[in-house]
Design an enzyme around this catalytic site. Structure first.
Site, PDB file in Angstrom:
ATOM      1  N   ASP A  70       4.244  67.989  12.656  1.00 24.66           N
ATOM      2  CA  ASP A  70       5.422  67.668  11.850  1.00 24.66           C
ATOM      3  C   ASP A  70       5.524  66.186  11.515  1.00 24.66           C
ATOM      4  OD1 ASP A  70       5.949  66.902  14.476  1.00 24.66           O
ATOM      5  OD2 ASP A  70       7.567  68.325  14.774  1.00 24.66           O
ATOM      6  N   ASP A 139      16.736  72.388  22.233  1.00 24.32           N
ATOM      7  CA  ASP A 139      17.307  73.567  21.566  1.00 24.32           C
ATOM      8  C   ASP A 139      16.259  74.667  21.379  1.00 24.32           C
ATOM      9  OD1 ASP A 139      15.703  72.458  19.617  1.00 24.32           O
ATOM     10  OD2 ASP A 139      17.307  72.137  18.156  1.00 24.32           O
ATOM     11  N   HIS A 141      13.219  74.216  19.950  1.00 23.92           N
ATOM     12  CA  HIS A 141      12.325  74.074  18.802  1.00 23.92           C
ATOM     13  C   HIS A 141      10.883  73.830  19.237  1.00 23.92           C
ATOM     14  CE1 HIS A 141      13.366  69.481  18.496  1.00 23.92           C
ATOM     15  NE2 HIS A 141      12.226  69.619  19.115  1.00 23.92           N
ATOM     16  N   GLU A 146      13.667  74.625  14.018  1.00 23.76           N
ATOM     17  CA  GLU A 146      14.942  74.649  14.721  1.00 23.76           C
ATOM     18  C   GLU A 146      15.457  76.089  14.846  1.00 23.76           C
ATOM     19  OE1 GLU A 146      15.697  72.083  16.202  1.00 23.76           O
ATOM     20  OE2 GLU A 146      16.058  70.306  14.999  1.00 23.76           O
TER      21      GLU A 146
HETATM   22  P1  PGA Z   1       9.856  65.255  23.877  1.00 23.57           P
HETATM   23  O1  PGA Z   1       9.998  66.069  22.515  1.00 23.57           O
HETATM   24  O2  PGA Z   1       8.465  65.498  24.351  1.00 23.57           O
HETATM   25  O3  PGA Z   1      10.083  63.809  23.481  1.00 23.57           O
HETATM   26  O4  PGA Z   1      10.886  65.796  24.796  1.00 23.57           O
HETATM   27  C1  PGA Z   1       9.623  67.395  22.485  1.00 23.57           C
HETATM   28  C2  PGA Z   1      10.050  68.047  21.204  1.00 23.57           C
HETATM   29  O5  PGA Z   1      11.092  67.662  20.641  1.00 23.57           O
HETATM   30  O6  PGA Z   1       9.338  68.954  20.742  1.00 23.57           O
END
Ligand code: PGA
Length: 243
Positions: A70, A139, A141, A146
């Site tokens: 992404d 959440d 994702h 999302e």
């Molecule tokens: P993080 O992000 O490794 O910084 O917790 C993970 C994500 O948002 O997929």
């Protein structure tokens, strides 16, 4: 927990080391392999391992191809918080990968729909993703898919949730600077990978780990789709496992 192989280790560094072992094996077995890569704090120990192993002559990235999950909409590749820049600084600039073999969605695409189709086409042209790395958002994702009413099949644009923007504001001067939208591979793009490794560390991820993998599959927890994939390895630390 479905067919997912779950491995619990002591620390985030241990998680990074085991993930690096899996990447090393994959690249040795198929030097031209196609890797799906992720950003965020969770994969940093893995990337440090990959850099060290490349420098030590253990892993050769010269024929490896990569596709990132992404990118923020509207951020230039060299923007401090762009995911292209994150990948350059944390991995690509320190290993012998060919720049033209690395792919990150273009945050500045003038025709996003055409860019999405081209991204999917390039993945297919490379033969599909052999090994996909994932983290998970609070959440649920994966990539920037999302929670919603369906699982998005292909690369597309998303409106980020308030929870995601709050979680990511630590990298920006203020919440107002966190982009509202992003481009991401679809859940379908991720599910088409031959193998998936998902890394989950920290106490703050314990609740979502349980919801995603011990409760019924639902697009309201996008990561739960992984329960339907035939080859997922979930590597977590004790804190995320809740033990
Ligand atoms: P993080 O992000 O490794 O910084 O917790 C993970 C994500 O948002 O997929």
């Amino acid at each position: 927990m479905s067919g997912i192989k779950m491995i619990t280790l002591e620390t985030p560094e241990d998680v990074g080391r085991l993930a690096a072992d899996i990447f090393e094996l994959e690249i040795h077995a198929k030097p031209t392999c196609v890797l799906g890569l992720a950003t965020g704090s969770t994969p940093l120990p893995l990337y440090r391992q990959l850099v060290a192993r490349n420098k030590a002559g253990r892993i050769d990235f010269s024929r490896v191809r990569t596709f990132n999950l992404d990118e923020y909409e509207g951020l230039a590749p060299d923007h401090e918080q762009s995911y292209r820049r994150f990948m350059q600084e944390n991995l690509f600039d320190h290993i012998n990968i060919r720049p033209e073999n690395t792919h990150v969605p273009d945050g500045l695409a003038s025709d996003p729909q055409a860019m999405f189709a081209e991204y999917e086409r390039q993945i297919s042209e490379c033969g599909g993703i052999d090994l996909q790395l994932l983290g998970i958002g609070h959440d649920g994702h994966i990539g920037f898919n999302e929670p919603g009413d369906f699982f998005p099949p292909l690369t597309h644009d998303v409106v980020l949730t308030e929870q995601t923007r709050q979680a990511n504001k630590r990298f920006f001067q203020s919440i107002d600077e966190v982009p509202l939208r992003a481009y991401t591979m679809g859940v379908g793009t991720v599910m088409a990978a031959r193998k998936i490794v998902i890394l989950i560390t920290g106490k703050d991820k314990a609740d979502i780990l349980r919801r995603a993998f011990s409760e019924p599959v639902t697009p309201h927890v996008p990561a739960s789709a992984l329960q339907f994939h035939h080859d997922v390895t979930l590597i977590c630390d004790r804190a995320a496992a809740g033990i």
